[in-house]
Design an enzyme around this catalytic site. Structure first.
Site, PDB file in Angstrom:
ATOM      1  N   TYR A  77      18.637  42.584  38.945  1.00  0.00           N
ATOM      2  CA  TYR A  77      19.515  42.387  40.115  1.00  0.00           C
ATOM      3  C   TYR A  77      20.187  41.014  40.069  1.00  0.00           C
ATOM      4  CZ  TYR A  77      18.623  46.874  42.115  1.00  0.00           C
ATOM      5  OH  TYR A  77      18.605  48.225  42.284  1.00  0.00           O
ATOM      6  N   ARG A 127      23.106  41.326  37.903  1.00  0.00           N
ATOM      7  CA  ARG A 127      24.231  42.009  38.578  1.00  0.00           C
ATOM      8  C   ARG A 127      24.853  41.099  39.634  1.00  0.00           C
ATOM      9  NH1 ARG A 127      22.022  47.607  40.376  1.00  0.00           N
ATOM     10  NH2 ARG A 127      24.174  47.998  41.016  1.00  0.00           N
ATOM     11  N   GLN A 179      28.765  54.024  47.999  1.00  0.00           N
ATOM     12  CA  GLN A 179      27.486  53.949  47.283  1.00  0.00           C
ATOM     13  C   GLN A 179      27.348  52.565  46.651  1.00  0.00           C
ATOM     14  OE1 GLN A 179      26.760  57.992  45.041  1.00  0.00           O
ATOM     15  NE2 GLN A 179      28.943  57.524  45.018  1.00  0.00           N
ATOM     16  N   HIS A 186      23.821  52.878  50.086  1.00  0.00           N
ATOM     17  CA  HIS A 186      22.770  52.444  49.166  1.00  0.00           C
ATOM     18  C   HIS A 186      22.462  50.962  49.292  1.00  0.00           C
ATOM     19  CE1 HIS A 186      23.636  56.139  46.390  1.00  0.00           C
ATOM     20  NE2 HIS A 186      22.970  56.458  47.491  1.00  0.00           N
ATOM     21  N   CYS A 207      11.378  41.236  52.942  1.00  0.00           N
ATOM     22  CA  CYS A 207       9.992  41.236  52.483  1.00  0.00           C
ATOM     23  C   CYS A 207       9.374  42.631  52.625  1.00  0.00           C
ATOM     24  CB  CYS A 207       9.177  40.241  53.328  1.00  0.00           C
ATOM     25  SG  CYS A 207       7.418  40.359  52.993  1.00  0.00           S
ATOM     26  N   CYS A 267       3.997  36.229  55.031  1.00  0.00           N
ATOM     27  CA  CYS A 267       2.852  37.122  54.705  1.00  0.00           C
ATOM     28  C   CYS A 267       2.578  37.176  53.208  1.00  0.00           C
ATOM     29  CB  CYS A 267       3.130  38.530  55.231  1.00  0.00           C
ATOM     30  SG  CYS A 267       4.301  39.446  54.198  1.00  0.00           S
ATOM     31  N   GLY A 293      36.085  57.431  42.382  1.00  0.00           N
ATOM     32  CA  GLY A 293      35.295  56.647  41.430  1.00  0.00           C
ATOM     33  C   GLY A 293      33.815  56.910  41.478  1.00  0.00           C
ATOM     34  N   ASN A 332      39.676  59.987  39.963  1.00  0.00           N
ATOM     35  CA  ASN A 332      38.703  59.636  38.934  1.00  0.00           C
ATOM     36  C   ASN A 332      39.416  59.632  37.589  1.00  0.00           C
ATOM     37  OD1 ASN A 332      36.357  59.594  37.161  1.00  0.00           O
ATOM     38  ND2 ASN A 332      35.175  60.182  38.965  1.00  0.00           N
ATOM     39  N   GLU A 350      38.044  60.721  34.965  1.00  0.00           N
ATOM     40  CA  GLU A 350      37.614  61.935  34.237  1.00  0.00           C
ATOM     41  C   GLU A 350      37.176  62.996  35.244  1.00  0.00           C
ATOM     42  OE1 GLU A 350      34.500  60.247  31.855  1.00  0.00           O
ATOM     43  OE2 GLU A 350      33.035  60.312  33.493  1.00  0.00           O
TER      44      GLU A 350
HETATM   45  C1  BV8 Z   1      16.668  60.483  48.247  1.00  0.00           C
HETATM   46  C2  BV8 Z   1      20.505  51.727  43.671  1.00  0.00           C
HETATM   47  C3  BV8 Z   1      15.339  61.635  49.714  1.00  0.00           C
HETATM   48  C4  BV8 Z   1      21.286  50.639  44.145  1.00  0.00           C
HETATM   49  C5  BV8 Z   1      21.101  53.991  43.250  1.00  0.00           C
HETATM   50  C6  BV8 Z   1      13.724  63.784  41.783  1.00  0.00           C
HETATM   51  C7  BV8 Z   1      12.893  62.815  42.329  1.00  0.00           C
HETATM   52  C8  BV8 Z   1      13.286  61.971  43.376  1.00  0.00           C
HETATM   53  C9  BV8 Z   1      14.559  62.094  43.881  1.00  0.00           C
HETATM   54  C10 BV8 Z   1      15.382  63.042  43.307  1.00  0.00           C
HETATM   55  C11 BV8 Z   1      14.985  63.909  42.280  1.00  0.00           C
HETATM   56  N1  BV8 Z   1      16.034  64.713  41.964  1.00  0.00           N
HETATM   57  C12 BV8 Z   1      17.087  64.388  42.752  1.00  0.00           C
HETATM   58  C13 BV8 Z   1      16.679  63.404  43.563  1.00  0.00           C
HETATM   59  C14 BV8 Z   1      17.452  62.742  44.533  1.00  0.00           C
HETATM   60  C15 BV8 Z   1      17.943  61.440  43.896  1.00  0.00           C
HETATM   61  C16 BV8 Z   1      19.074  61.792  42.969  1.00  0.00           C
HETATM   62  O1  BV8 Z   1      20.110  62.204  43.426  1.00  0.00           O
HETATM   63  N2  BV8 Z   1      18.853  61.682  41.635  1.00  0.00           N
HETATM   64  C17 BV8 Z   1      19.914  62.071  40.716  1.00  0.00           C
HETATM   65  C18 BV8 Z   1      20.060  61.024  39.613  1.00  0.00           C
HETATM   66  C19 BV8 Z   1      19.575  63.448  40.175  1.00  0.00           C
HETATM   67  N3  BV8 Z   1      18.391  60.656  45.013  1.00  0.00           N
HETATM   68  C20 BV8 Z   1      17.560  59.788  45.596  1.00  0.00           C
HETATM   69  O2  BV8 Z   1      16.461  59.491  45.198  1.00  0.00           O
HETATM   70  C21 BV8 Z   1      18.112  59.197  46.878  1.00  0.00           C
HETATM   71  N4  BV8 Z   1      17.123  59.295  47.896  1.00  0.00           N
HETATM   72  O3  BV8 Z   1      17.019  61.549  47.774  1.00  0.00           O
HETATM   73  O4  BV8 Z   1      15.722  60.394  49.177  1.00  0.00           O
HETATM   74  C22 BV8 Z   1      13.954  61.562  50.091  1.00  0.00           C
HETATM   75  C23 BV8 Z   1      13.424  62.665  50.656  1.00  0.00           C
HETATM   76  C24 BV8 Z   1      12.149  62.641  51.051  1.00  0.00           C
HETATM   77  C25 BV8 Z   1      11.392  61.497  50.867  1.00  0.00           C
HETATM   78  C26 BV8 Z   1      11.934  60.365  50.279  1.00  0.00           C
HETATM   79  C27 BV8 Z   1      13.226  60.404  49.882  1.00  0.00           C
HETATM   80  C28 BV8 Z   1      18.441  57.724  46.683  1.00  0.00           C
HETATM   81  C29 BV8 Z   1      19.614  57.611  45.741  1.00  0.00           C
HETATM   82  C30 BV8 Z   1      20.047  56.145  45.628  1.00  0.00           C
HETATM   83  C31 BV8 Z   1      19.675  55.654  44.266  1.00  0.00           C
HETATM   84  N5  BV8 Z   1      20.182  54.304  44.089  1.00  0.00           N
HETATM   85  N6  BV8 Z   1      21.357  52.726  43.026  1.00  0.00           N
HETATM   86  C32 BV8 Z   1      21.827  49.925  42.938  1.00  0.00           C
HETATM   87  O5  BV8 Z   1      21.046  49.309  42.187  1.00  0.00           O
HETATM   88  O6  BV8 Z   1      23.053  50.000  42.778  1.00  0.00           O
HETATM   89  S1  BV8 Z   1      21.966  55.195  42.443  1.00  0.00           S
HETATM   90  C33 BV8 Z   1      23.334  54.591  41.627  1.00  0.00           C
HETATM   91  O7  BV8 Z   1      24.080  55.770  41.227  1.00  0.00           O
HETATM   92  C34 BV8 Z   1      24.279  53.818  42.496  1.00  0.00           C
HETATM   93  O8  BV8 Z   1      23.777  53.518  43.771  1.00  0.00           O
HETATM   94  C35 BV8 Z   1      25.477  54.708  42.653  1.00  0.00           C
HETATM   95  O9  BV8 Z   1      25.780  54.766  43.971  1.00  0.00           O
HETATM   96  C36 BV8 Z   1      24.975  56.024  42.260  1.00  0.00           C
HETATM   97  C37 BV8 Z   1      26.059  56.994  41.842  1.00  0.00           C
HETATM   98  O10 BV8 Z   1      26.733  56.463  40.744  1.00  0.00           O
HETATM   99  P1  BV8 Z   1      28.332  56.301  40.835  1.00  0.00           P
HETATM  100  O11 BV8 Z   1      28.633  55.327  41.905  1.00  0.00           O
HETATM  101  O12 BV8 Z   1      28.954  57.643  40.930  1.00  0.00           O
HETATM  102  O13 BV8 Z   1      28.616  55.616  39.452  1.00  0.00           O
HETATM  103  P2  BV8 Z   1      28.674  56.331  38.018  1.00  0.00           P
HETATM  104  O14 BV8 Z   1      28.627  55.264  36.988  1.00  0.00           O
HETATM  105  O15 BV8 Z   1      27.682  57.452  37.973  1.00  0.00           O
HETATM  106  O16 BV8 Z   1      30.107  57.016  37.994  1.00  0.00           O
HETATM  107  C38 BV8 Z   1      31.275  56.183  38.021  1.00  0.00           C
HETATM  108  C39 BV8 Z   1      32.454  57.143  38.127  1.00  0.00           C
HETATM  109  O17 BV8 Z   1      33.642  56.370  38.237  1.00  0.00           O
HETATM  110  C40 BV8 Z   1      32.619  58.024  36.910  1.00  0.00           C
HETATM  111  O18 BV8 Z   1      32.888  59.349  37.329  1.00  0.00           O
HETATM  112  C41 BV8 Z   1      33.849  57.437  36.181  1.00  0.00           C
HETATM  113  O19 BV8 Z   1      34.601  58.437  35.538  1.00  0.00           O
HETATM  114  C42 BV8 Z   1      34.610  56.869  37.341  1.00  0.00           C
HETATM  115  N7  BV8 Z   1      35.474  55.736  37.032  1.00  0.00           N
HETATM  116  C43 BV8 Z   1      35.250  54.712  36.164  1.00  0.00           C
HETATM  117  N8  BV8 Z   1      36.270  53.823  36.236  1.00  0.00           N
HETATM  118  C44 BV8 Z   1      37.135  54.295  37.169  1.00  0.00           C
HETATM  119  C45 BV8 Z   1      36.641  55.505  37.677  1.00  0.00           C
HETATM  120  N9  BV8 Z   1      37.271  56.219  38.635  1.00  0.00           N
HETATM  121  C46 BV8 Z   1      38.437  55.717  39.101  1.00  0.00           C
HETATM  122  N10 BV8 Z   1      38.977  54.550  38.654  1.00  0.00           N
HETATM  123  C47 BV8 Z   1      38.361  53.825  37.705  1.00  0.00           C
HETATM  124  N11 BV8 Z   1      38.921  52.670  37.272  1.00  0.00           N
END
Ligand code: BV8
Length: 257
Positions: A70, A73, A104, A122, A130, A154, A191, A217, A219
């Site tokens: 972090y 980042r 997000q 997010h 803490c 704590c 995005g 997007n 793609e």
């Molecule tokens: C939840 C942290 C419910 C912050 C992130 C199995 C076990 C546990 C959970 C799960 C599971 N299966 C599914 C889940 C749910 C899980 C999930 O969805 N997993 C996925 C991977 C399958 N979700 C969770 O766990 C969420 N919580 O479900 O809780 C629950 C229920 C009961 C009890 C308890 C809980 C929490 C999800 C949050 C995770 N945290 N990050 C940080 O460090 O940043 S995720 C991370 O990916 C980011 O936060 C981001 O928001 C997220 C999505 O990514 P994108 O933003 O879309 O980025 P990415 O790179 O993927 O894509 C970029 C896009 O931009 C591309 O399409 C590209 O083509 C495009 N692009 C690039 N350049 C450009 C562009 N577009 C336009 N212009 C450009 N120039």
């Protein structure tokens, strides 16, 4: 150059008449500011595995590694500025009675560009709390507490105020984002790879509630086939181009959905 992306007369007409516009953004929104995305070629997940870093157990197992990631980042984000796409959305907000951004992203760039109604699904990399007593710590305070900061009161581990995998999204932010998706006349998905839930369900929810859904997007994504219109290209180029295609009187009081 995405500036000459074909925007349908339908979308222009809808923007000219839309009272309520919702926006959903992901890492691609900040890519042109220099913030690496998660899943792209240069994505940060390429170097690190999410299960090693963005979850609570990984943090408790190795807080130093997670803080290193972090802090890396934070340094990246500290040196960048919002791009033309962020500013275009900020300008768009004053044209529609109800306008909100569900992001997000944790990089604060929408805020810095001047957007007012933002739902941070997010969390935000600039906030820390803490794990023991919940006390919040500002960046300046954190800097005095070493590589693995612990709370003064704590001695609990301090963590970034971001939502990790398996963690619930902040209820207020999530509820407001759902309300906006359910009420929008037009809903933009910008995005994002649309793979992380429940956030990725927002454009689908908007579509089922009757919004005209537009994806911007570089793609195609899992969501593309559901969109009413896909604008292929960079958000930092398409959004200013879109803004120039329509006019509406400025709304003085910004309302929330
Ligand atoms: C939840 C942290 C419910 C912050 C992130 C199995 C076990 C546990 C959970 C799960 C599971 N299966 C599914 C889940 C749910 C899980 C999930 O969805 N997993 C996925 C991977 C399958 N979700 C969770 O766990 C969420 N919580 O479900 O809780 C629950 C229920 C009961 C009890 C308890 C809980 C929490 C999800 C949050 C995770 N945290 N990050 C940080 O460090 O940043 S995720 C991370 O990916 C980011 O936060 C981001 O928001 C997220 C999505 O990514 P994108 O933003 O879309 O980025 P990415 O790179 O993927 O894509 C970029 C896009 O931009 C591309 O399409 C590209 O083509 C495009 N692009 C690039 N350049 C450009 C562009 N577009 C336009 N212009 C450009 N120039």
């Amino acid at each position: 150059m995405s500036g000459n992306v074909l925007i349908s007369p339908e979308l222009i007409s809808r923007l000219e008449h839309a009272e309520r516009v919702g926006v959903f953004t992901g890492a691609g929104m900040s890519a042109e500011s220099g913030v690496p995305t998660f899943r792209g070629e240069e994505g940060i997940w390429k170097k690190f595995k999410p299960e090693e870093l963005a979850n609570f157990d990984a943090f408790m197992r190795n807080p130093g590694l997670v803080w290193e990631w972090y802090n890396h980042r934070k340094q990246l984000i500290g040196g960048i500025t919002p791009n033309a796409g962020h500013y275009a959305l900020a300008a768009m907000e004053s044209r529609h009675r109800l306008f909100s951004i569900a992001t997000q992203n944790i990089d604060n760039l929408h805020q810095r560009a001047g957007s007012k109604t933002i739902h941070e699904l997010h969390g935000n990399i600039g906030r820390n709390y803490c794990t023991g007593c919940g006390t919040y710590y500002a960046e300046e305070q954190l800097a005095l507490l070493g590589d693995v900061p612990k709370s003064n009161s704590c001695r609990g581990l301090i963590r970034p105020d971001v939502v990790w995998f398996g963690e619930m999204l902040p209820a207020g932010e999530w509820d407001a984002a759902v309300r906006a998706a359910e009420r929008s006349d037009i809903y933009f998905s910008i995005g994002t790879s649309a793979v992380v839930y429940p956030a990725a369900s927002l454009p689908i929810l908007a579509k089922s509630a009757g919004a005209y859904v537009v994806e911007i997007n570089i793609e195609r994504t899992d969501f593309s086939r559901h969109a009413d219109e896909v604008l292929p290209g960079k958000s930092g180029e398409i959004l200013p181009h879109l803004l120039a295609q329509y006019a509406r009187p400025t709304i003085s009081s910004v309302e929330t959905h």
